[in-house]
Each structure stands twice: as C-alpha cells, then as structure tokens.
Design an enzyme around this catalytic site. Structure first.
Site, PDB file in Angstrom:
ATOM      1  N   GLY A 245      39.908  -6.890 -59.364  1.00 61.53           N
ATOM      2  CA  GLY A 245      41.252  -6.762 -59.427  1.00 61.53           C
ATOM      3  C   GLY A 245      41.653  -5.616 -60.501  1.00 61.53           C
TER       4      GLY A 245
ATOM      5  N   GLN B 238      46.744  -1.725 -67.000  1.00 58.31           N
ATOM      6  CA  GLN B 238      45.422  -1.491 -67.646  1.00 58.31           C
ATOM      7  C   GLN B 238      44.708  -0.350 -67.794  1.00 58.31           C
ATOM      8  OE1 GLN B 238      43.867  -4.851 -64.973  1.00 58.31           O
ATOM      9  NE2 GLN B 238      42.601  -5.507 -66.618  1.00 58.31           N
TER      10      GLN B 238
ATOM     11  N   CYS C  27      38.754 -10.757 -67.512  1.00 55.72           N
ATOM     12  CA  CYS C  27      39.706  -9.618 -67.412  1.00 55.72           C
ATOM     13  C   CYS C  27      39.144  -8.471 -67.778  1.00 55.72           C
ATOM     14  CB  CYS C  27      40.876  -9.902 -68.349  1.00 55.72           C
ATOM     15  SG  CYS C  27      42.280  -8.835 -68.341  1.00 55.72           S
ATOM     16  N   LEU C  28      39.172  -7.404 -67.199  1.00 53.89           N
ATOM     17  CA  LEU C  28      38.370  -6.111 -67.635  1.00 53.89           C
ATOM     18  C   LEU C  28      39.060  -5.509 -68.887  1.00 53.89           C
ATOM     19  CD1 LEU C  28      38.402  -4.439 -63.871  1.00 53.89           C
ATOM     20  CD2 LEU C  28      36.380  -5.743 -65.231  1.00 53.89           C
TER      21      LEU C  28
ATOM     22  N   HIS D 136      46.698 -13.442 -61.380  1.00 47.41           N
ATOM     23  CA  HIS D 136      46.383 -12.805 -62.639  1.00 47.41           C
ATOM     24  C   HIS D 136      46.872 -11.250 -62.549  1.00 47.41           C
ATOM     25  CE1 HIS D 136      42.768 -11.967 -65.409  1.00 47.41           C
ATOM     26  NE2 HIS D 136      43.320 -10.686 -65.236  1.00 47.41           N
ATOM     27  N   GLU D 137      46.827 -10.457 -61.614  1.00 49.41           N
ATOM     28  CA  GLU D 137      47.258  -9.105 -61.436  1.00 49.41           C
ATOM     29  C   GLU D 137      48.714  -8.856 -61.906  1.00 49.41           C
ATOM     30  OE1 GLU D 137      45.080  -7.137 -62.094  1.00 49.41           O
ATOM     31  OE2 GLU D 137      43.185  -8.517 -61.496  1.00 49.41           O
TER      32      GLU D 137
ATOM     33  N   HIS E  93      49.811  -9.205 -65.121  1.00 45.16           N
ATOM     34  CA  HIS E  93      49.624  -7.918 -65.767  1.00 45.16           C
ATOM     35  C   HIS E  93      50.794  -7.020 -65.759  1.00 45.16           C
ATOM     36  CE1 HIS E  93      45.591  -7.742 -67.370  1.00 45.16           C
ATOM     37  NE2 HIS E  93      44.975  -8.031 -66.217  1.00 45.16           N
TER      38      HIS E  93
HETATM   39  O1  K1U Z   1      42.501  -7.832 -63.922  1.00 45.20           O
HETATM   40  C1  K1U Z   1      41.346  -7.621 -64.261  1.00 45.20           C
HETATM   41  O2  K1U Z   1      40.869  -7.354 -65.539  1.00 45.20           O
HETATM   42  C2  K1U Z   1      40.276  -7.754 -63.395  1.00 45.20           C
HETATM   43  C3  K1U Z   1      39.704  -9.168 -63.283  1.00 45.20           C
HETATM   44  C4  K1U Z   1      40.352 -10.037 -62.286  1.00 45.20           C
HETATM   45  C5  K1U Z   1      40.120 -11.611 -62.048  1.00 45.20           C
HETATM   46  C6  K1U Z   1      38.940 -11.920 -62.222  1.00 45.20           C
HETATM   47  C7  K1U Z   1      38.746 -13.526 -62.400  1.00 45.20           C
HETATM   48  C8  K1U Z   1      39.825 -14.273 -61.774  1.00 45.20           C
HETATM   49  C9  K1U Z   1      41.189 -13.646 -61.832  1.00 45.20           C
HETATM   50  C10 K1U Z   1      41.030 -12.428 -61.932  1.00 45.20           C
HETATM   51  C11 K1U Z   1      38.118  -8.883 -62.932  1.00 45.20           C
HETATM   52  O3  K1U Z   1      37.805  -8.590 -61.887  1.00 45.20           O
HETATM   53  S1  K1U Z   1      37.297  -9.806 -63.934  1.00 45.20           S
HETATM   54  C12 K1U Z   1      35.242  -9.347 -63.492  1.00 45.20           C
HETATM   55  C13 K1U Z   1      35.084 -10.152 -62.464  1.00 45.20           C
HETATM   56  O4  K1U Z   1      35.835 -11.179 -62.371  1.00 45.20           O
HETATM   57  C14 K1U Z   1      34.255 -10.088 -61.535  1.00 45.20           C
HETATM   58  C15 K1U Z   1      33.070  -9.000 -61.449  1.00 45.20           C
HETATM   59  C16 K1U Z   1      32.132  -8.760 -60.517  1.00 45.20           C
HETATM   60  C17 K1U Z   1      31.973  -9.483 -59.410  1.00 45.20           C
HETATM   61  C18 K1U Z   1      32.747 -10.498 -59.429  1.00 45.20           C
HETATM   62  C19 K1U Z   1      33.826 -10.945 -60.399  1.00 45.20           C
HETATM   63 ZN    ZN Z   2      43.027  -8.821 -65.930  1.00 44.09          ZN
END
Ligand code: K1U
Ligand code: ZN
Length: 173
Positions: free
Chosen positions: A45, A50, A94-95, A136-137, A140
């Site tokens: 997401g 972001q 979270c990225l 989560h998104e 943000h």
């Molecule tokens: O919002 C963001 O920063 C993105 C975030 C979203 C998220 C992850 C986990 C739970 C709720 C919301 C991410 O994508 S973090 C990276 C991640 O979870 C992932 C990366 C590669 C493969 C699978 C998952």
């Molecule tokens: Zn996030």
C-alpha cells in the site's frame, strides 16, 4: 515515474490531506507513479502524503504471493463507512518507517467507499490483510501512523531509530 518516499519523522506525514474534487489526468498519473513506487519498494500500500502530496489518494495491492493475479487499486477520497465489531491483530510495517514492525489491532472487516480513477463511486467490504492495509493507508490521510497505536515508550524508541537512520542517509547522499 518512481517517487521518493518520505521517512518519519517528517511534518508532511502528520498533516491532514485535502479531498480530491475532480480526478484529473495529473492525479491519475500520480496514482500510477504511486503504484510503481509501491511495487518497487516493495509494499502492499501507499498513501499520497508518503510521497509528499497532501491529497486524499491511496493505492494498494495485497496479493503478495507468487501466482496470484495482481489487483492494483487506486482510491480517491476513500472513507470507511462500516466496521465490524470483530477485531484482527496484524504485524504492521510502513514504507515511511523502514524495518520496524509491531502488532496493531483494528476492525477485522471494513466497508470502504471511494472514487475510482474514472470518477465513479465504488463500495466494497474488505477482510484479512486487505482490511488492515486499507485502514493503515486511510490513517495516513489524517496524519496517523501505525506507531501512534503503540505505547509512548515504544513509539519514541522507533522514532529515535528513524532520526538516526535519516542522519546516516543524509551523510551518505
Ligand atoms: O503504508 C505503507 O507504508 C505501506 C505498508 C502497508 C502495510 C503493511 C502491513 C500492514 C498494513 C499496511 C507496506 O507495504 S510495508 C511492506 C510490507 O508490508 C510488505 C512488503 C513486501 C511484501 C509484503 C508486505
Ligand atoms: Zn504506512
């Protein structure tokens, strides 16, 4: 075009994004950039704040296993219109907070209404990882990060790590 992802702490991640009035070509192009940035990261997401844009736009695709058909979604003005009483705890990341993960409890199912890239209204009920990710998104968009659900001490610890990481990143730029 890939965009840079802001790293916490950054004042832009704490601001409230403004509603999209009309889905313009520029906003469709931003959604495409955000999907490219999310897949490249990789993530499931991404929200416009972001990448430093304070508009109510999120993208997501929670099909992360090989063999699953991708489902890239771009949601303009997403809103949770119903939530289940049942809750689900998921280890979130979270990225904008790289390499930090923590359990967050949220409603297990949510119904979301949004405008798609053609300006048409959509409504769908999400469960599992999709429900966690869309909440989560949407957080943000009001300047809320998953660490805001944690105990203050844990939140401070993660924030200090991020300050250090940003200092190191600036040194090696
Ligand atoms: O919002 C963001 O920063 C993105 C975030 C979203 C998220 C992850 C986990 C739970 C709720 C919301 C991410 O994508 S973090 C990276 C991640 O979870 C992932 C990366 C590669 C493969 C699978 C998952
Ligand atoms: Zn996030």
């Amino acid at each position: 075009m890939k965009r840079s992802i802001l790293i916490h702490p950054d004042p832009r991640l704490k601001k409230v994004a403004k509603p999209v009035v009309d889905v313009s070509d520029a906003l469709r192009s931003l959604a495409d950039d955000m999907l490219e940035t999310m897949y490249d990261a990789p993530g499931i997401g991404l929200a416009a704040p972001q990448v430093g844009v304070l508009e109510r736009l999120i993208v997501l695709d929670c099909f992360k296993n090989e063999g699953e058909t991708p489902r890239p979604l771009a949601m303009f003005n997403p809103e949770v219109i119903a939530s289940s009483d049942e809750e689900n705890t998921y280890e979130e990341g979270c990225l904008s907070i790289p390499d930090q993960y923590a359990d967050v409890t949220r409603p297990a199912d949510v119904t979301v209404r949004w405008m798609d890239r053609n300006g048409a209204e959509q409504e769908e009920t999400f469960d599992g990882l999709w429900a966690t990710c869309v909440q989560h998104e949407i957080d943000h968009l009001v300047g809320k990060l998953f660490i805001d659900y944690l105990r203050p001490l844990k939140r401070q610890m993660i924030t200090r790590k991020m300050v250090k990481l940003k200092r190191e990143m600036a040194r090696t730029e």
